[in-house]
Design a protein around this motif. Structure first.
Motif, PDB file in Angstrom:
ATOM      1  N   ASN A  71       0.810  -1.214   0.000  1.00 50.94           N
ATOM      2  CA  ASN A  71       0.000   0.000   0.000  1.00 50.94           C
ATOM      3  C   ASN A  71       0.842   1.262   0.000  1.00 50.94           C
ATOM      4  O   ASN A  71       2.068   1.217   0.142  1.00 50.94           O
ATOM      5  CB  ASN A  71      -0.933  -0.008   1.218  1.00 50.94           C
ATOM      6  CG  ASN A  71      -1.969  -1.111   1.135  1.00 50.94           C
ATOM      7  OD1 ASN A  71      -2.817  -1.102   0.253  1.00 50.94           O
ATOM      8  ND2 ASN A  71      -1.902  -2.070   2.050  1.00 50.94           N
ATOM      9  N   VAL A 107       0.747   3.465   2.252  1.00 50.35           N
ATOM     10  CA  VAL A 107       1.025   3.809   3.646  1.00 50.35           C
ATOM     11  C   VAL A 107       1.723   2.602   4.265  1.00 50.35           C
ATOM     12  O   VAL A 107       1.221   1.478   4.176  1.00 50.35           O
ATOM     13  CB  VAL A 107      -0.260   4.128   4.438  1.00 50.35           C
ATOM     14  CG1 VAL A 107       0.086   4.483   5.885  1.00 50.35           C
ATOM     15  CG2 VAL A 107      -1.031   5.262   3.782  1.00 50.35           C
ATOM     16  N   HIS A 134      -5.300   3.793   4.088  1.00 48.34           N
ATOM     17  CA  HIS A 134      -4.304   3.597   3.031  1.00 48.34           C
ATOM     18  C   HIS A 134      -4.912   3.557   1.637  1.00 48.34           C
ATOM     19  O   HIS A 134      -4.245   3.925   0.668  1.00 48.34           O
ATOM     20  CB  HIS A 134      -3.483   2.328   3.287  1.00 48.34           C
ATOM     21  CG  HIS A 134      -4.258   1.050   3.262  1.00 48.34           C
ATOM     22  ND1 HIS A 134      -4.532   0.324   4.398  1.00 48.34           N
ATOM     23  CD2 HIS A 134      -4.813   0.342   2.237  1.00 48.34           C
ATOM     24  CE1 HIS A 134      -5.215  -0.752   4.076  1.00 48.34           C
ATOM     25  NE2 HIS A 134      -5.399  -0.764   2.777  1.00 48.34           N
TER      26      HIS A 134
END
Length: 404
Positions: free
Chosen positions: A124, A126, A295
């Motif tokens: 992802n 994040v 995310h």
């Protein structure tokens, strides 16, 4: 000449973590290496794991639920770490690769203790919790996006932007042209909400498509993945709107469906974005607001900024707004084709080979007990060692309480 090595992949029990691990495992097997997978009970139920990969269940604790939950979590992590160390003594991995999720944490801790080289892969945009906790100690960090949130400046020198591995069937779409679409041709829309569908898509998409101008609505052909509890209501809506639609709770031929789709409406999971950009398909994306660290809202940034898709935050995701966004992209000559090209430019089709090359650059082939390692592989290597199997059965309670 390829030198056979041993590798351990560690991933949590969700498709987002497991699918990239499966793809890397398959590639390493093709290169003549031996591969073991560390996961939890959920991970063993995710389809797609290559048969030759040995699977090991380790306790994996979550540090949540107050003092009692913290104690249980810490105990499970400690047990998982010791079991991982036992595996590494027997298996002698050249490298341990973590794909996030709680089961990856004790596996990486065991690798640190045994001084085994380590790599983490972040799907992802994040950095996930387990990857954040281990980033400072691993040898390399692999990312799928050029801008990753929660990544500390001190760790950026370790970063390799390689992308998310995707299925070979999806990669094959990259060589195919975007489906022809003329003014009177069928307009094919694929709607998917991840591995289990999404109720919000079932509630909004049929009514949104019904609000399209007649000359576009009458050309629609929809395929939609729905939750089992939603499918009857969705079927009724499409019938009332007189829109041809094929509905299913699971689409086993998703790559084929993606291949003929002119537009995709979906959540914004990492695997979904990777497949859209690998195949080159424009999309309208609705990030899951409850996703950890939000995310999915960050996952869409690269594709949207490139012009390959549009994002609608769930609070603003209404039938009217959806119809508005579809008209903007579908009723301008050449807009869909241009969006498809932009999406494809964001793809990283060599992700799995590049990741395997990076993994092979760390460590060396086992030399201390080569005969034992070979005997394990050919004599039922698909199961854990007897000691580990016994421990895993005894600790299943902790895996269930702490790892889900």
């Amino acid at each position: 000449m390829t030198i056979s090595r041993h590798y351990v992949l560690a991933a949590g029990g969700t498709g987002g973590h497991m699918i990239p691990a499966f793809a890397l495992g398959e590639e390493l097997l093709k290169r003549g290496h031996h591969v073991a997978l560390v996961t939890d009970e959920r991970g063993t139920k995710i389809p797609g794991c290559p048969e030759k990969i040995a699977r090991h269940i380790l306790p994996a604790g979550r540090m949540s639920g107050g003092p009692i939950g913290w104690l249980r979590g810490a105990r499970a992590i400690g047990q998982g770490r010791e079991m991982a160390k036992m595996l590494y003594r027997n298996f002698e991995p050249s490298c341990v690769v973590g794909f996030g999720g709680y089961p990856a944490f004790p596996a990486l801790l065991g690798a640190f203790a045994c001084k085994v080289p380590t790599i983490i892969h972040e799907q992802n945009a994040v950095l996930g919790r387990v990857n954040r906790l281990t980033a400072s100690k691993v040898n390399a960090i692999v990312t799928a996006y050029p801008d990753v949130q929660r990544l500390k400046p001190r760790d950026k020198d370790k970063v390799h932007l390689l992308g998310n591995p995707v299925r070979e069937e999806v990669l094959g779409l990259r060589d195919q042209s975007y489906p022809p679409l003329d003014e009177d041709g069928i307009f094919r829309v694929l709607v998917t909400g991840g591995s289990q569908g999404a109720t919000i898509l079932s509630e909004v998409v049929p009514d949104g498509l019904a609000r399209l101008p007649l000359n576009l609505r009458r050309r629609l052909q929809v395929t939609q993945q729905c939750r089992e509890e939603d499918i009857d209501a969705v079927r009724q809506k499409y019938s009332e709107h007189q829109i041809p639609a094929e509905l299913a709770t699971y689409l086993p031929d998703m790559p084929e469906r993606l291949g003929w789709a002119h537009l995709v409406i979906s959540r914004a999971g990492a695997s979904t974005i990777a497949e859209l950009t690998a195949a080159g398909r424009p999309a309208i994306l609705i990030p899951l607001p409850s996703a950890m660290d939000n995310h999915q809202a960050y996952n869409v940034s690269e594709m949207v900024q490139a012009g390959g898709g549009r994002a609608i935050a769930q609070p603003q995701f209404t039938p009217t707004e959806l119809a508005k966004q579809i008209q903007k992209i579908a009723m301008q000559p050449g807009a869909l084709e241009n969006a498809a090209k932009a999406a494809k430019k964001c793809g990283r089709p060599n992700a799995v080979t590049d990741l395997a090359n990076l993994v092979e650059s760390y460590g060396k082939a086992p030399t201390q007990k080569p005969l034992k390692a070979k005997a394990q592989h050919h004599g039922g290597f698909g199961a854990a060692s007897p000691a580990m199997a016994k421990d895993a059965m005894a600790k299943d309670t902790f895996a269930g309480e702490g790892g889900r």
